[in-house]
Structures are given as C-alpha cells and as structure tokens.
Design an enzyme around this catalytic site. Sequence first.
Site, PDB file in Angstrom:
ATOM      1  N   TRP A  38     -17.809  24.224 -36.673  1.00  0.00           N
ATOM      2  CA  TRP A  38     -18.819  25.166 -36.175  1.00  0.00           C
ATOM      3  C   TRP A  38     -18.208  26.225 -35.286  1.00  0.00           C
ATOM      4  O   TRP A  38     -18.556  27.408 -35.383  1.00  0.00           O
ATOM      5  CB  TRP A  38     -19.961  24.431 -35.472  1.00  0.00           C
ATOM      6  CG  TRP A  38     -20.812  23.683 -36.446  1.00  0.00           C
ATOM      7  CD1 TRP A  38     -20.993  22.330 -36.513  1.00  0.00           C
ATOM      8  CD2 TRP A  38     -21.579  24.234 -37.535  1.00  0.00           C
ATOM      9  NE1 TRP A  38     -21.825  22.014 -37.566  1.00  0.00           N
ATOM     10  CE2 TRP A  38     -22.190  23.152 -38.207  1.00  0.00           C
ATOM     11  CE3 TRP A  38     -21.803  25.530 -38.011  1.00  0.00           C
ATOM     12  CZ2 TRP A  38     -23.021  23.340 -39.329  1.00  0.00           C
ATOM     13  CZ3 TRP A  38     -22.629  25.710 -39.121  1.00  0.00           C
ATOM     14  CH2 TRP A  38     -23.215  24.623 -39.759  1.00  0.00           C
TER      15      TRP A  38
ATOM     16  N   ASP B 162     -22.525  26.950 -27.816  1.00  0.00           N
ATOM     17  CA  ASP B 162     -23.322  26.456 -28.936  1.00  0.00           C
ATOM     18  C   ASP B 162     -23.646  24.988 -28.642  1.00  0.00           C
ATOM     19  O   ASP B 162     -22.798  24.125 -28.735  1.00  0.00           O
ATOM     20  CB  ASP B 162     -22.515  26.584 -30.233  1.00  0.00           C
ATOM     21  CG  ASP B 162     -23.269  26.048 -31.447  1.00  0.00           C
ATOM     22  OD1 ASP B 162     -24.350  25.463 -31.280  1.00  0.00           O
ATOM     23  OD2 ASP B 162     -22.749  26.215 -32.572  1.00  0.00           O
TER      24      ASP B 162
ATOM     25  N   LYS C 202     -31.680  19.717 -34.798  1.00  0.00           N
ATOM     26  CA  LYS C 202     -30.939  18.524 -34.410  1.00  0.00           C
ATOM     27  C   LYS C 202     -31.693  17.756 -33.325  1.00  0.00           C
ATOM     28  O   LYS C 202     -32.116  16.634 -33.531  1.00  0.00           O
ATOM     29  CB  LYS C 202     -29.535  18.889 -33.909  1.00  0.00           C
ATOM     30  CG  LYS C 202     -28.449  19.186 -34.945  1.00  0.00           C
ATOM     31  CD  LYS C 202     -28.779  20.222 -35.966  1.00  0.00           C
ATOM     32  CE  LYS C 202     -27.710  20.470 -36.992  1.00  0.00           C
ATOM     33  NZ  LYS C 202     -26.762  21.519 -36.668  1.00  0.00           N
TER      34      LYS C 202
END
Length: 361
Positions: free
Chosen positions: A103, A173, A197
Amino acid sequence: MSKRAFNFCAGPAALPTAVLERAQAEMLDWQGKGLSVMEMSHRSDEYVAIAEKAEQDLRDLLAIPSDYKVLFLQGGASQQFAEIPLNLLPEDGVADYIDTGIWSKKAIEEAQRFGSVNVAASAKGYDYFAIPGQNEWQLSKNAAYLHYASNETIGGLQFDWVPDAGDTPLVVDMSSDILSRPIDVSQYGLIYAGAQKNIGPSGLVVAIVREDLLGRARSSCPTMLNYKVAADNGSMYNTPATYSWYLSGLVFEWLKEQGGVEAIAKVNRAKKDLLYKAIDASDFYTNPIAHNARSWMNVPFRLADDKLDKPFLAGAEARGLLNLKGHRSVGGMRASIYNAVGLDAVEALVAYMAEFEKEHA
Ligand SMILES: *Cc1c(COP(=O)(O)O)cnc(C)c1O
C-alpha cells in the site's frame, strides 16, 4: 436468525452483527419517517442529523481536536494517493514517503505522477519483515509532508511507534488500523482511512485534516478532490455516500457502547496475542514478521507445506471460518481480525489450527 460465520476478510470486512441488525430494523422506515436512509435527500434535516452525529461520535472516539476537520469522502484510500499530493505538494516541492509494503508503494507510485518524491526509507532491505528505524531514514530538509502507512494490510507489518516528523506535516494511511487502538491525533497533519476495514462499508474514505493544511491545493486540483472545498461544504459539495456514512455512524455508536477505542484495544491485544502465540508455539505455522512490527489487525501465516493450503481452507470454511486465504501476491493464509471480529472468532480459529496440525503434521 440465520447463523453468522466468522469472517476474517481483509476488506470489505466483517461488520458488527448488532449494527447490521439495527440497519435492518431501520431499513424500510427510519425512525418513523416512512423511508429508508438510502432514499433521503442529503440536504434533509434528518440526514444532516445522521451525518453530524456520525462525525461527532468519531470525534469523541478519537478525541479529535477542534482545529481538525473530519471529511467523509469518496474514491477510497486509493484516491487519496493522488489527492494528497494535489492538495499538499507544491509543483516544485518534494514529499517524503516511507515504503513498508504494497500500500505504501502504491501511494509512492501515485505521488510520483504529481511531483518529486523522496523514498526516505524502505523495508525492502528487510524483505518487508521489519520496519527500518527512524535513525535509518533519509528525510528531506524541506519536505511538504511525510507519508507512511501505519499498517500494511497485505504484509501484516504495523508501526508500533509514530514517526517524528518535526515541523513537517505527518500524513498517514490508517485504512486498516484506525480505531483499533488509541492514537494522538495532534501528532498528525492528515489521517485517512478507507472505511471498509475498521469503519463501515466501502464507498467511503474518512480524512481527518488539520485546518492549516486546507487551502494549499494546486490550481489544477479537481474541485472534487480539493480538501478545502470538501471542508467548506461539510463533505457535501456533491452527493456523498449517504448510506455508507450512516452505517459508519452506527459502527461508531457500537464502538462507544463497547467502551470506546481503549476498551476495544484490550480485546484486540488479546486476539492478536492468542493468534501469534498459537503460530509461534507450533513448527507447522509460521509468521515471518519482526515481533515489534507484527500487525494487530492482519495476521499472515504459512503452513509447513503449501500443498495443505487447499485442505486447510476447505476445512475452515466447513467450520464457518471464512476468507482466510492470503492475498494473491503473498500466498499462504491471512486472518484479518478487525474490531468487529470477536475474541470468540480467534478462539475458534486457533482451535481449528491445532486440530488441523494434529491431523496433517
Ligand atoms: C485497503 C487499503 C487501501 C485501499 O483502499 P481502497 O478503499 O480500496 O482504495 C489503501 N491502504 C491500505 C493500508 C489499505 O488497507
């Protein structure tokens, strides 16, 4: 009621059953108004109250200081990868990024489309099994911001410390670990997290941005991607993802009922301790991550022989333990144990793992 399986999906992930039941009860007729939240104008008093309550509950849960805006945006965390440089990186500036996995690498690649990126540190030298200490980082002198991913959802690598960015705005993030344990929001310039999530359904990304970082966007920044436009319009410059926002609000209420972030962190600690202990106690299961960088939320593990992966997954599914297959880029298994996945789910998983090992080791 039909039986709910234990869902270890990395995302979209498990939601609390109580939240889904509440949404179900309110589906056709929200609080006697005779319509579903999905069918309401986002400008209506009813919906604005839903949206404001969700924001306030999130503010309470994370103790968000008053000089931060909370934005409910679209495009997922992936769109933030572009939105961040468009808002915060001047065309002749440089941004520092830390590479700890898939990511953060995606964030780096996207930022490179918009300007100069300095990869100040990479976990590559550790095969992405450990995070380089800040003494190894090569930070720029005048970076517009420093970006990192607090939890690498695929690799299972998580910071258990907060980088010291000095006066440089720290951008994080937090897609897969927001609300999982307490944080100090004031250490950050910008926190962002895709909802699917640990917050709610997909279609929504939450951004918590310090007010002094608003109004820095490039003139070429699309209106819809401009944080200041979103902030000035209460995240309703256009039609927001109304149902995802509402459902996230129900999750925030649920989390408050659980005792808030500190209380859920205790459960999360017990869950990850139980699972890593089971992995470490066996020669059959392995997790390669340095102990201080092991994720609380996403636990990848391998079986001694990957020919056993298929039977392992089939047996798990038969017991109602779903979505344990590792990411296609990594292989093996991954158990995502977000807030909505209870200790009972992890106990069931660990019991199954022991049983499977006994049969196949
Ligand atoms: C899931 C995830 C993303 C991507 O989220 P989308 O909403 O699908 O764009 C980005 N970063 C991290 C850490 C993630 O876990």
